[in-house]
Scaffold this motif. Structure first.
Motif, PDB file in Angstrom:
ATOM      1  N   PRO A  22       6.285  10.503   8.204  1.00  0.00           N
ATOM      2  CA  PRO A  22       5.816  10.974   6.858  1.00  0.00           C
ATOM      3  C   PRO A  22       6.323   9.965   5.857  1.00  0.00           C
ATOM      4  CG  PRO A  22       7.454  12.760   7.519  1.00  0.00           C
ATOM      5  CD  PRO A  22       7.281  11.789   8.858  1.00  0.00           C
ATOM      6  N   LEU A  23       7.258   9.259   6.114  1.00  0.00           N
ATOM      7  CA  LEU A  23       7.966   8.248   5.128  1.00  0.00           C
ATOM      8  C   LEU A  23       6.877   7.267   5.115  1.00  0.00           C
ATOM      9  CD1 LEU A  23      10.557   8.293   3.325  1.00  0.00           C
ATOM     10  CD2 LEU A  23      11.393   6.844   4.979  1.00  0.00           C
ATOM     11  N   THR A  24       6.371   7.032   3.847  1.00  0.00           N
ATOM     12  CA  THR A  24       5.110   5.897   3.860  1.00  0.00           C
ATOM     13  C   THR A  24       5.500   4.974   2.441  1.00  0.00           C
ATOM     14  OG1 THR A  24       3.873   7.175   2.198  1.00  0.00           O
ATOM     15  CG2 THR A  24       3.761   7.752   4.244  1.00  0.00           C
ATOM     16  N   ALA A  25       4.432   3.918   2.387  1.00  0.00           N
ATOM     17  CA  ALA A  25       4.662   3.241   1.571  1.00  0.00           C
ATOM     18  C   ALA A  25       4.587   3.623   0.042  1.00  0.00           C
ATOM     19  CB  ALA A  25       3.430   1.928   1.664  1.00  0.00           C
ATOM     20  N   GLU A  26       4.127   4.742   0.197  1.00  0.00           N
ATOM     21  CA  GLU A  26       4.236   5.363  -1.352  1.00  0.00           C
ATOM     22  C   GLU A  26       5.675   5.945  -1.776  1.00  0.00           C
ATOM     23  OE1 GLU A  26       1.605   8.935  -1.296  1.00  0.00           O
ATOM     24  OE2 GLU A  26      -0.272   7.490  -1.090  1.00  0.00           O
ATOM     25  N   HIS A  27       6.558   5.941  -0.611  1.00  0.00           N
ATOM     26  CA  HIS A  27       7.873   6.505  -1.001  1.00  0.00           C
ATOM     27  C   HIS A  27       8.802   4.913  -0.898  1.00  0.00           C
ATOM     28  CE1 HIS A  27       6.099   9.795   1.421  1.00  0.00           C
ATOM     29  NE2 HIS A  27       6.520  10.332   0.331  1.00  0.00           N
ATOM     30  N   VAL A  28       8.571   4.079   0.099  1.00  0.00           N
ATOM     31  CA  VAL A  28       9.455   3.074   0.010  1.00  0.00           C
ATOM     32  C   VAL A  28       8.742   1.590  -0.247  1.00  0.00           C
ATOM     33  CG1 VAL A  28      11.219   1.877   1.396  1.00  0.00           C
ATOM     34  CG2 VAL A  28      11.080   4.285   1.746  1.00  0.00           C
ATOM     35  N   ASN A  29       9.058   0.831  -0.740  1.00  0.00           N
ATOM     36  CA  ASN A  29       8.491  -0.588  -0.901  1.00  0.00           C
ATOM     37  C   ASN A  29       9.176  -1.402  -0.051  1.00  0.00           C
ATOM     38  OD1 ASN A  29       7.651  -2.889  -1.418  1.00  0.00           O
ATOM     39  ND2 ASN A  29       7.558  -2.829  -3.824  1.00  0.00           N
ATOM     40  N   LEU A  30       9.046  -1.830   1.000  1.00  0.00           N
ATOM     41  CA  LEU A  30       9.852  -2.384   1.951  1.00  0.00           C
ATOM     42  C   LEU A  30      10.154  -3.940   1.596  1.00  0.00           C
ATOM     43  CD1 LEU A  30       8.910  -1.547   5.620  1.00  0.00           C
ATOM     44  CD2 LEU A  30      10.899  -1.000   4.401  1.00  0.00           C
ATOM     45  N   ASN A  31       9.359  -4.446   0.533  1.00  0.00           N
ATOM     46  CA  ASN A  31       9.565  -5.845   0.038  1.00  0.00           C
ATOM     47  C   ASN A  31      10.431  -5.845  -0.880  1.00  0.00           C
ATOM     48  OD1 ASN A  31       7.113  -7.351   1.230  1.00  0.00           O
ATOM     49  ND2 ASN A  31       5.723  -6.289  -0.078  1.00  0.00           N
ATOM     50  N   ARG A  32      11.272  -4.721  -1.253  1.00  0.00           N
ATOM     51  CA  ARG A  32      12.518  -4.706  -2.082  1.00  0.00           C
ATOM     52  C   ARG A  32      13.683  -4.197  -1.003  1.00  0.00           C
ATOM     53  NH1 ARG A  32      11.439  -1.548  -7.699  1.00  0.00           N
ATOM     54  NH2 ARG A  32      13.319  -3.369  -8.272  1.00  0.00           N
ATOM     55  N   VAL A  33      13.478  -4.500   0.221  1.00  0.00           N
ATOM     56  CA  VAL A  33      14.678  -4.047   1.083  1.00  0.00           C
ATOM     57  C   VAL A  33      15.009  -5.258   1.875  1.00  0.00           C
ATOM     58  CG1 VAL A  33      15.439  -2.374   3.072  1.00  0.00           C
ATOM     59  CG2 VAL A  33      13.896  -1.716   1.117  1.00  0.00           C
ATOM     60  N   THR A  34      16.302  -5.286   2.017  1.00  0.00           N
ATOM     61  CA  THR A  34      16.819  -6.584   2.917  1.00  0.00           C
ATOM     62  C   THR A  34      17.430  -5.860   4.116  1.00  0.00           C
ATOM     63  OG1 THR A  34      16.910  -8.026   1.145  1.00  0.00           O
ATOM     64  CG2 THR A  34      18.285  -8.540   3.106  1.00  0.00           C
ATOM     65  N   PHE A  35      17.301  -6.556   5.348  1.00  0.00           N
ATOM     66  CA  PHE A  35      18.021  -5.986   6.545  1.00  0.00           C
ATOM     67  C   PHE A  35      19.108  -6.944   6.826  1.00  0.00           C
ATOM     68  CE2 PHE A  35      13.960  -3.950   6.227  1.00  0.00           C
ATOM     69  CZ  PHE A  35      14.018  -2.875   6.344  1.00  0.00           C
ATOM     70  N   TYR A  66      11.049  -2.138  13.059  1.00  0.00           N
ATOM     71  CA  TYR A  66      10.830  -0.797  13.315  1.00  0.00           C
ATOM     72  C   TYR A  66      10.706  -0.087  11.790  1.00  0.00           C
ATOM     73  CZ  TYR A  66      12.114   3.906  14.404  1.00  0.00           C
ATOM     74  OH  TYR A  66      11.821   5.414  14.495  1.00  0.00           O
ATOM     75  N   ALA A  67      11.187  -0.640  10.898  1.00  0.00           N
ATOM     76  CA  ALA A  67      10.854   0.075   9.497  1.00  0.00           C
ATOM     77  C   ALA A  67       9.580  -0.151   9.255  1.00  0.00           C
ATOM     78  CB  ALA A  67      11.782  -0.713   8.511  1.00  0.00           C
ATOM     79  N   ASN A  68       8.943  -1.341   9.347  1.00  0.00           N
ATOM     80  CA  ASN A  68       7.575  -1.470   9.029  1.00  0.00           C
ATOM     81  C   ASN A  68       6.798  -0.312   9.861  1.00  0.00           C
ATOM     82  OD1 ASN A  68       6.253  -4.229   7.584  1.00  0.00           O
ATOM     83  ND2 ASN A  68       8.556  -4.298   8.422  1.00  0.00           N
ATOM     84  N   GLU A  69       7.141  -0.231  11.158  1.00  0.00           N
ATOM     85  CA  GLU A  69       6.584   0.719  11.862  1.00  0.00           C
ATOM     86  C   GLU A  69       6.569   2.344  11.316  1.00  0.00           C
ATOM     87  OE1 GLU A  69       7.842   0.931  16.127  1.00  0.00           O
ATOM     88  OE2 GLU A  69       7.497  -1.286  16.194  1.00  0.00           O
ATOM     89  N   VAL A  70       7.656   2.544  10.819  1.00  0.00           N
ATOM     90  CA  VAL A  70       8.074   3.855  10.315  1.00  0.00           C
ATOM     91  C   VAL A  70       7.159   3.911   8.921  1.00  0.00           C
ATOM     92  CG1 VAL A  70       9.775   5.343   8.959  1.00  0.00           C
ATOM     93  CG2 VAL A  70      10.457   3.899  11.270  1.00  0.00           C
TER      94      VAL A  70
END
Length: 254
Positions: A31-44, A20-24
């Motif tokens: 409006p929250l995009t890859a320019e704001h969050v680098n998901l490769n630095r996030v663990t779930f 779901y985070a990838n979808e967001v």
């Protein structure tokens, strides 16, 4: 397309949260995009013990974050309710990754409340039940169960002493603990593994209140003050240390 982000465990909720985070982040709905969050630095991760919060986002101080979600909320409210929590925690991940942005629920968080359709700092996904709490509050004038606390706290003590009242009718409360009705405050908590008055340094979790301490300065006190210790009850990394004068210890002082 590969899925960004890491898994801290094999729980189904962790994988669904990552998806779901990838979808967001990568789709156009939010409006929250890859320019704001680098998901490769996030663990779930999923917490089986988190009681008071639906989710938390902790940081290692270098921009890497862990989003930990409550299994209890997932089981009671379903994944649709967790989607708002995931968006909420992604804002905190953005804060941890962005220089000059303060973490927490201040102005930088409030800017995203409307765009991400968030309820604000807190959201209620399900009604709590008496069995959810170790200490339970009941109105003496017929309003029934009105809430409780997971641990002994000043709120429990105030309720027993008649200094905390029902929010609906202002009546006194009956407090029930693990062993029945509490008519008076015990001299010291028999259900606690420590005596507060014997602690020089006390550890406070943002969710659970007092969770422990030490009689003297040691490596454990330093680790907690530096944010290197997680609360075993709710999974929060936001734990502070206060000395016997109730002065907050800053990591730089240790």
């Amino acid at each position: 397309m590969s899925v960004a982000g890491h898994l801290g465990d094999a729980h189904d909720l962790s994988e669904r949260a990552r998806q779901y985070a990838n979808e967001v982040i990568f789709r156009d709905e939010w409006p929250l995009t890859a320019e704001h969050v680098n998901l490769n630095r996030v663990t779930f991760e999923t917490s089986t013990r988190m009681e008071r919060k639906h989710g938390v986002c902790s940081s290692d101080g270098a921009g890497n974050s862990t989003i930990r979600l409550s299994e209890k909320t997932f089981e009671r409210a379903g994944f649709e309710a967790m989607e708002e929590t995931i968006r909420h925690e992604l804002v905190h991940a953005y804060q941890h990754q962005t220089s000059g942005v303060d973490p927490g629920h201040g102005d930088s968080f409030k800017e995203w409340v409307g765009p991400l359709n968030l309820s604000g700092r807190c959201s209620t996904h399900y009604d709590t039940q008496p069995e959810d709490y170790k200490y339970r509050f009941y109105c003496l004038q017929g309003c029934g169960f009105i809430g409780g606390r997971h641990r002994w706290s000043k709120g429990v003590q105030r309720a027993i002493c008649g200094n905390l009242v029902c929010g609906e009718c202002d009546s006194d409360l009956r407090v029930e603990g693990p062993n029945g009705v509490l008519d008076e405050v015990p001299e010291w908590r028999k259900d606690s593994s420590f005596d507060e008055d014997d602690l020089q340094y006390r550890f406070y979790c943002e969710n659970c209140g007092l969770i422990g301490g030490r009689r003297q300065m040691c490596k454990t006190v330093r680790r907690v003050a530096r944010g290197e210790t997680v609360c075993q009850d709710c999974g929060s990394w936001n734990i502070t240390v206060r000395d016997e004068d109730d002065t907050l210890l800053a990591p730089a002082e240790l």
